[in-house]
Design a protein around this motif. Structure first.
Motif, PDB file in Angstrom:
ATOM      1  N   SER A 170      35.071 -27.068 -10.576  1.00  0.00           N
ATOM      2  CA  SER A 170      36.207 -27.981 -10.375  1.00  0.00           C
ATOM      3  C   SER A 170      36.201 -29.126 -11.390  1.00  0.00           C
ATOM      4  O   SER A 170      37.262 -29.669 -11.711  1.00  0.00           O
ATOM      5  CB  SER A 170      36.196 -28.538  -8.950  1.00  0.00           C
ATOM      6  OG  SER A 170      35.019 -29.308  -8.736  1.00  0.00           O
ATOM      7  N   GLU A 171      35.055 -29.475 -11.924  1.00  0.00           N
ATOM      8  CA  GLU A 171      34.962 -30.562 -12.895  1.00  0.00           C
ATOM      9  C   GLU A 171      35.767 -30.278 -14.165  1.00  0.00           C
ATOM     10  O   GLU A 171      36.115 -31.193 -14.910  1.00  0.00           O
ATOM     11  CB  GLU A 171      33.493 -30.826 -13.284  1.00  0.00           C
ATOM     12  CG  GLU A 171      32.662 -31.448 -12.192  1.00  0.00           C
ATOM     13  CD  GLU A 171      32.014 -30.414 -11.246  1.00  0.00           C
ATOM     14  OE1 GLU A 171      31.080 -30.787 -10.526  1.00  0.00           O
ATOM     15  OE2 GLU A 171      32.447 -29.242 -11.236  1.00  0.00           O
ATOM     16  N   SER A 172      36.080 -29.016 -14.398  1.00  0.00           N
ATOM     17  CA  SER A 172      36.839 -28.667 -15.606  1.00  0.00           C
ATOM     18  C   SER A 172      38.292 -29.117 -15.515  1.00  0.00           C
ATOM     19  O   SER A 172      39.006 -29.083 -16.520  1.00  0.00           O
ATOM     20  CB  SER A 172      36.758 -27.170 -15.888  1.00  0.00           C
ATOM     21  OG  SER A 172      37.488 -26.432 -14.927  1.00  0.00           O
ATOM     22  N   SER A 173      38.724 -29.560 -14.351  1.00  0.00           N
ATOM     23  CA  SER A 173      40.122 -29.966 -14.191  1.00  0.00           C
ATOM     24  C   SER A 173      40.449 -31.273 -14.899  1.00  0.00           C
ATOM     25  O   SER A 173      41.616 -31.626 -15.060  1.00  0.00           O
ATOM     26  CB  SER A 173      40.483 -30.078 -12.710  1.00  0.00           C
ATOM     27  OG  SER A 173      39.750 -31.136 -12.120  1.00  0.00           O
ATOM     28  N   THR A 174      39.423 -32.007 -15.363  1.00  0.00           N
ATOM     29  CA  THR A 174      39.689 -33.268 -16.062  1.00  0.00           C
ATOM     30  C   THR A 174      39.486 -33.174 -17.566  1.00  0.00           C
ATOM     31  O   THR A 174      39.946 -34.043 -18.296  1.00  0.00           O
ATOM     32  CB  THR A 174      38.817 -34.414 -15.495  1.00  0.00           C
ATOM     33  OG1 THR A 174      37.458 -34.008 -15.507  1.00  0.00           O
ATOM     34  CG2 THR A 174      39.240 -34.787 -14.098  1.00  0.00           C
ATOM     35  N   GLY A 175      38.757 -32.162 -18.026  1.00  0.00           N
ATOM     36  CA  GLY A 175      38.615 -32.010 -19.469  1.00  0.00           C
ATOM     37  C   GLY A 175      37.216 -31.634 -19.910  1.00  0.00           C
ATOM     38  O   GLY A 175      36.332 -31.350 -19.082  1.00  0.00           O
TER      39      GLY A 175
END
Length: 195
Positions: free
Chosen positions: A92-97
């Motif tokens: 889910s951390e990939s949702s910010t960049g």
């Protein structure tokens, strides 16, 4: 935010030894120093390596990085970067960049990496640190570039995206000479960046 450490290069200019395993003055291998700086700033960091680089994979995994191996047939920088971006989709951390760093750049400070991540988190599309007017690494990309990063091919890495979206790059002066200092040859191990 996810850190991506590119460690799948062939280091042809370094000679017959694996440059990423060469030791710095403090005794740490080059890639481990780069990885530790990145993971201190970005706790979820993925390292992408060639499948045969088992020793380096063990070191980086022990340091807390997630490991992904690129396809042995895919040998260009963009291939390894797109592999890591695709792998990152499970977090889910990939949702910010993404903060994209190179494993042969061990002198970048944790504070610089954190500053790049902060600017991305504040809404920047692309963030590139500068030192005395020169652009360096790591480069941060917001999640809106996920698809473009996943589709990269060739040896240019993300340069094509940077060229296409030059108007969206936020330059971040940091005074960190480490953003310009990569280790490509044995002589580079001796020459440390000046601050």
């Amino acid at each position: 935010m996810i850190g991506i450490l590119l460690a799948a290069g062939f280091s042809r200019r370094f000679g017959n030894t694996d440059k990423l395993l060469q030791k710095l003055d403090d005794g740490r291998p080059i890639a481990l120093a780069a990885a530790e700086n990145l993971i201190k700033a970005i706790p979820l960091t993925i390292a992408v390596l060639r499948p045969e680089n088992v020793e380096l994979a063990g070191l980086l995994e022990h340091a807390g990085l997630k490991i992904v191996f690129c396809d042995p047939q895919q040998t260009e920088m963009a291939d390894s970067l797109s592999s890591a971006i695709r792998y990152s989709s499970r977090f889910s951390e990939s949702s910010t960049g993404f903060i994209i760093a190179l494993a042969d750049m061990p002198y970048i400070s944790q504070q610089t990496i954190s500053a790049v991540a902060h600017e991305l988190g504040a809404g920047a599309a692309i963030v590139a640190p500068t030192c005395k007017g020169q652009r360096g690494h790591p480069v941060g990309f917001s999640a809106k570039f996920r698809s473009a990063l996943e589709q990269l091919t060739g040896d240019e890495g993300a340069r094509a995206i940077l060229k296409r979206h030059a108007h969206e790059i936020q330059l971040l002066e940091c005074g960190d000479a480490g953003i310009l200092a990569d280790i490509d040859t044995p002589a580079d191990l001796i020459a440390k960046p000046c601050t």
